[in-house]
Design an enzyme around this catalytic site. Structure first.
Site: not given
Ligand code: HPA
Length: 258
Positions: A16, A47, A69, A71-72, A99, A191-192, A215, A227
């Site tokens: 990302s 993406h 992903h 999650y998709e 990320a 998540m990857s 973050n 996001h």
């Molecule tokens: N959690 C999960 N996935 C992420 C995060 C997070 O805080 N930041 C970027 N991808």
């Protein structure tokens, strides 16, 4: 020359907001995932969904700009299809970027973490249905980690090393989940990556992983997560990783030692 005849040694999966690295590669050619049979396509903002072929300091590489992903709604086999495709094209070393949220109070957002290991908390695997019990005791190559650390210290860029927890998402974590992850030994959460890393190791590739810590993970700081924030911080930090990869890739010995 068409991309079909290229034999890249390195593959780089750009997460990302990190797709900009492809712009720094020399003599690029690209092919969109849509043109390749069997490759799933992403719909997530940030993406792009294509392979970019080119050189980094004279070394042939292929960058995957965008990934799909879990999650998709994709399966672990689908999520790792681009890794098998890169292996078929000759890729021996794979750099996975993502990320992630930082769960380690000493790792500030905006900095990078090299993956020393991971926790696969997705409850799935790209190897399901296969007969082999692959060794995962060194998913992220010690040799590559030592090489990247040396390149980074020459450049004066801060690079942490830690454990990445891969969750299915798509929602961000609750503060209680982040406390659980900290107790499990996670330094970053995303998540990857874990599915791709497992697939790459099963194919005998040497793997390195980098998390752009975009973050604080939930509950470590006041405020909510979005996001947009993840993409913005990713863009700024992408430049640093581009410098590191451009330095480290050409300097890596092409053959296994010994
Ligand atoms: N959690 C999960 N996935 C992420 C995060 C997070 O805080 N930041 C970027 N991808």
């Amino acid at each position: 020359m068409s991309w079909q005849s290229l034999r890249p040694q390195w593959g780089i999966v750009l997460g990302s907001g990190l797709g900009g690295f492809a712009g720094r590669m020399e003599s690029t050619e690209s092919v969109s995932y849509a043109e390749i049979a069997g490759l799933p396509q992403t719909a997530v903002a940030g993406h792009a969904g294509r392979f970019v072929f080119g050189n980094v300091g004279g070394v042939p590489v292929v960058a995957a700009q965008g990934r799909v992903h879990l999650y998709e709604g994709f399966t672990a086999r689908e999520v790792s299809a681009h890794v098998r495709w890169m292996r078929e094209r000759g890729v021996e070393r794979l750099v996975l970027t993502n990320a992630a949220g930082t769960c380690n109070p000493r790792f500030e957002p905006g900095s990078w973490m090299m993956l020393g290991d991971h926790l696969n908390l997705t409850h799935t695997s790209p190897l399901l249905g296969g007969p082999n019990f692959h060794d995962m005791s060194e998913v992220y190559s010690k040799r590559l980690r030592a090489h990247f650390s040396a390149a980074v210290s020459e450049l004066g860029v801060a690079l942490h090393e830690g454990v990445y927890a891969g969750l299915p998402g798509p929602q961000y974590e609750t503060p209680a989940e982040v406390r659980m992850l900290q107790r499990l030994g996670a330094d970053a959460v995303g998540m990857s990556t874990v599915i791709e890393a497992i697939q790459a190791r099963a194919l005998g590739m040497e793997v390195a992983g980098f998390s752009c810590l975009t973050n604080w993970a939930a509950g470590l700081h006041p405020g909510t997560l979005g996001h947009e924030e993840v993409l913005e911080t990713g863009k700024r930090a992408a430049e640093q990783l581009a410098v590191v990869l451009s330095r480290a890739i050409p300097g890596f010995p092409a053959c296994m030692p010994g």
